[in-house]
Motif scaffolding. Structure first.
Motif, PDB file in Angstrom:
ATOM      1  N   GLY A 297       0.814  -1.213   0.000  1.00  0.00           N
ATOM      2  CA  GLY A 297       0.000   0.000   0.000  1.00  0.00           C
ATOM      3  C   GLY A 297       0.846   1.261   0.000  1.00  0.00           C
ATOM      4  N   ARG A 298       1.810   1.302   0.907  1.00  0.00           N
ATOM      5  CA  ARG A 298       2.681   2.463   0.960  1.00  0.00           C
ATOM      6  C   ARG A 298       3.552   2.548  -0.296  1.00  0.00           C
ATOM      7  N   GLY A 299       3.993   1.388  -0.786  1.00  0.00           N
ATOM      8  CA  GLY A 299       4.802   1.390  -2.003  1.00  0.00           C
ATOM      9  C   GLY A 299       4.041   1.934  -3.199  1.00  0.00           C
ATOM     10  N   TRP A 300       2.754   1.588  -3.299  1.00  0.00           N
ATOM     11  CA  TRP A 300       1.946   2.112  -4.399  1.00  0.00           C
ATOM     12  C   TRP A 300       1.800   3.621  -4.289  1.00  0.00           C
ATOM     13  N   ALA A 301       1.607   4.131  -3.066  1.00  0.00           N
ATOM     14  CA  ALA A 301       1.542   5.584  -2.874  1.00  0.00           C
ATOM     15  C   ALA A 301       2.866   6.231  -3.266  1.00  0.00           C
TER      16      ALA A 301
END
Length: 630
Positions: free
Chosen positions: A272-276
């Motif tokens: 999730g954070r990587g996609w952001a």
């Protein structure tokens, strides 16, 4: 049919290109973007706090203390061993300040990487259209965006990364040039080139995947023309330096990977954070447009043309970089990225741009021309918000561009007499601070509270690169985020909110050392103290709920007891005991267990895991004192 393709594909009559003016135009079209890129990199020159960490390690090496951050603590606080070696040698032989050596060296190596990528891409495309005018499509795609300008310097290993990737492309394209186009036979690559291909592990840890893929490609392609002894010799030459350093790392530091990789939990997945983080990189620059244009308008037609001309090995080199760049980007997404805008994606992005650094001006490559107007728009207008920080949902991203022109420690106020350095003294006090190059909070605490065995002065803090380089190398610094502290790095991360604070919003800095552990490690046992004598919680959040009063005293007692547990002591001894031959061998055998070890952030849980279910005397003394108190 192949000859017909060559004659029919170019868009214009190219005879004028063979004149003196034509050759000048050929060179200028490719060279101008490289010069502009170098100029922009110099315009945005700066040094990040992590760059100053390298500089302090260089000072420790020159002082005879080894490749460490604190004298007497063998902690691998740097990411790139090869960049550390380059800086150390350059600082000895060149008459420039180390900060400028890092900045100019980073820019220079980046230019080398781009030029080598151009030469490698030219070798690939000339098999299709040897006389065509070449357009710097990949160079424009790489050099048109702000984060590339910013991180070509920064004092970090970025330039070395680009130089290595670009040179590997050129070496592989040159080697593949030996394919005869009939049976795929190639001239074996010499072992010396294997040394180059195998350096990925020493440039940046994740680049080991690039090295492995390059070696596999070479061995597979020349399996018919190379005996097993030659293959063994080639592999041995390729892995000799990485393996030698790995043995040194395990024996000297007692770990399988660098301490920074442990502190940042480089194997945990946080999609999730990587996609952001990916969206934070791609969206401001419309980056999907040049990526799609390069794939559809350069990669696909070039692979088809190479295969049509019997150049299958060259096509595999091209596809290897496409696959490795994609894989590298996905890895960054998987581990949650970083809190600094775009930084970790740049190696992957360069790997994608490098094989098509130049593309022939021909009909089959027409889609790639979309990159030209996009690059103009990106270079002039496409920008992320320039507010230094961006909050996207639960995540924070830092934009370092406003720091342009800040290079030396004097620029940041850390020189002697500078505004940040002026509060520091050599008396018997410890200092604690939060610093983000140019902003400092600090306080003093009575020396009577400190453990008598601690060196003086003693610093507790975060963002310790610029301060660490400013003060004497012998001054001990406790890094409460764990990059330079093995104990803090080995704390177990948490994912649940603590006291309403969202965890993991500051990527790579997710293990702030809880207050009870700080007190147990630096304060004298039995001395009274109040909250003002301890560092405040880190602003990015806490691993455990904050406590005070008697509850805090009990947590500190649990922490002191846990620090005496044999397993935790073994971890500390691996980095702090004198480096004898016996300690080196012991570290070799313990390195895997040390690396895998994760200490619960709650001191009581840590004691339970590593010492048992009894109640230690330290805790008994605190609880009994509470029950018999007034």
């Amino acid at each position: 049919m192949g000859e017909t393709m060559v004659r029919a594909a170019p868009l214009t009559d190219r005879r004028w290109l063979d004149t003196g003016l034509g050759r000048l135009v050929r060179v200028g079209i490719v060279a101008v973007p490289v010069v502009v890129l170098a100029a922009q990199a110099y315009r945005y020159r700066w040094v990040t706090d992590d760059g100053f960490i390298y500089f302090r390690v260089v000072e420790q090496l020159q002082a005879g203390n080894g490749p460490v951050f604190n004298a007497g603590e063998r902690v691998e606080v740097f990411t790139s061993p090869l960049w550390l070696a380059v800086l150390t040698v350059a600082d000895v032989v060149l008459p420039l300040h180390l900060e400028w050596l890092a900045v100019l060296g980073g820019i220079g190596l980046s230019v080398v990487g781009v030029v080598m990528a151009i030469l490698g891409a030219r070798l690939l495309v000339r098999h299709d259209l040897p006389d065509a005018l070449l357009l710097p499509i990949g160079v424009l795609a790489f050099g048109a965006i702000l984060p590339v300008w910013v991180f070509l310097s920064a004092g970090l290993e970025n330039g070395l990364v680009f130089a290595w990737i670009g040179t590997c492309l050129w070496a592989l394209a040159r080697w593949a040039d030996g394919a005869d186009g009939v049976d795929g036979a190639v001239r074996p690559m010499r072992a010396g080139w294997g040394v180059l291909l195998g350096l990925g592990w020493l440039v940046r840890p994740e680049l080991v995947v690039f090295s492995a893929a390059f070696l596999a490609l070479v061995l597979l392609a020349q399996r018919r023309v190379q005996g097993w002894r030659s293959r063994v010799a080639f592999v041995a030459a390729s892995v000799a330096l990485p393996v030698a350093y790995q043995v040194f790392r395990m024996g000297y530091f007692g770990m399988v990977v660098s301490n920074t990789a442990i502190a940042k939990e480089g194997t945990d997945f946080r999609w999730g954070r990587g996609w952001a983080y990916l969206r934070n990189f791609t969206d401001p620059y419309w980056l999907w447009l040049p990526l799609l244009a390069m794939v559809a308008g350069a990669y696909v037609p070039l692979v088809r043309a190479l295969r049509a001309h019997g150049r299958s090995v060259s096509s595999w080199v091209l596809l290897a970089f496409l696959g490795l760049g994609t894989f590298s980007g996905l890895y960054v997404v998987a581990v949650g990225g970083d809190y600094i805008h775009a930084r970790l994606f740049l190696p992957a992005y360069f790997a994608l741009c490098a094989p098509v650094a130049v593309v022939a001006l021909a009909r089959r490559y027409a889609i790639a021309l979309v990159v030209v107007p996009w690059a103009l728009a990106a270079g002039l207008a496409l920008r992320p918000p320039q507010d230094f920080v961006q909050l996207e949902g639960d995540y924070l991203f830092v934009l370092p561009a406003p720091r342009q022109g800040l290079v030396t420690r004097d620029d940041y106020g850390w020189g002697e007499g500078g505004e940040n350095y002026s509060w520091f003294g050599d008396d018997d006090y410890y200092y604690s601070y939060f610093a983000t190059q140019g902003r400092v909070r600090r306080w003093r605490s009575p020396d009577a509270l400190l453990r008598p065995d601690l060196p003086r002065p003693y610093v507790i803090g975060t963002a310790m690169g610029s301060l660490g380089y400013a003060i004497d190398p012998d001054v001990r610094i406790l890094d409460t985020l764990g990059l330079a502290d093995a104990f803090t790095a080995h704390l177990a991360p948490t994912s649940a909110p603590v006291n309403g604070t969202i965890r993991h919003w500051l990527a790579g800095h997710e293990k702030p050392l809880p207050t009870p552990w700080v007190a147990a490690r630096v304060l004298r046992e039995g001395e009274p103290f109040d909250a003002g004598d301890l560092p405040p919680p880190h602003p990015s959040g806490q691993l455990i709920p904050a406590t005070e009063g008697e509850e805090l005293q009990e947590q500190i007692a649990w922490a002191r007891a846990a620090l005496a547990c044999p397993a935790i002591q073994r971890l500390q001894e691996a980095t702090s005991e004198p480096l004898t031959p016996g300690r080196f061998v012991s570290n070799l055998f313990d390195a895997v267990d040390n690396t895998r070890m994760r200490i619960p952030a709650d001191p009581q849980d840590a004691y339970r895991r590593y010492c048992g279910d009894d109640i230690p005397p330290e805790v008994v003394a605190v609880t009994e004192g509470r029950s018999t108190g007034p």
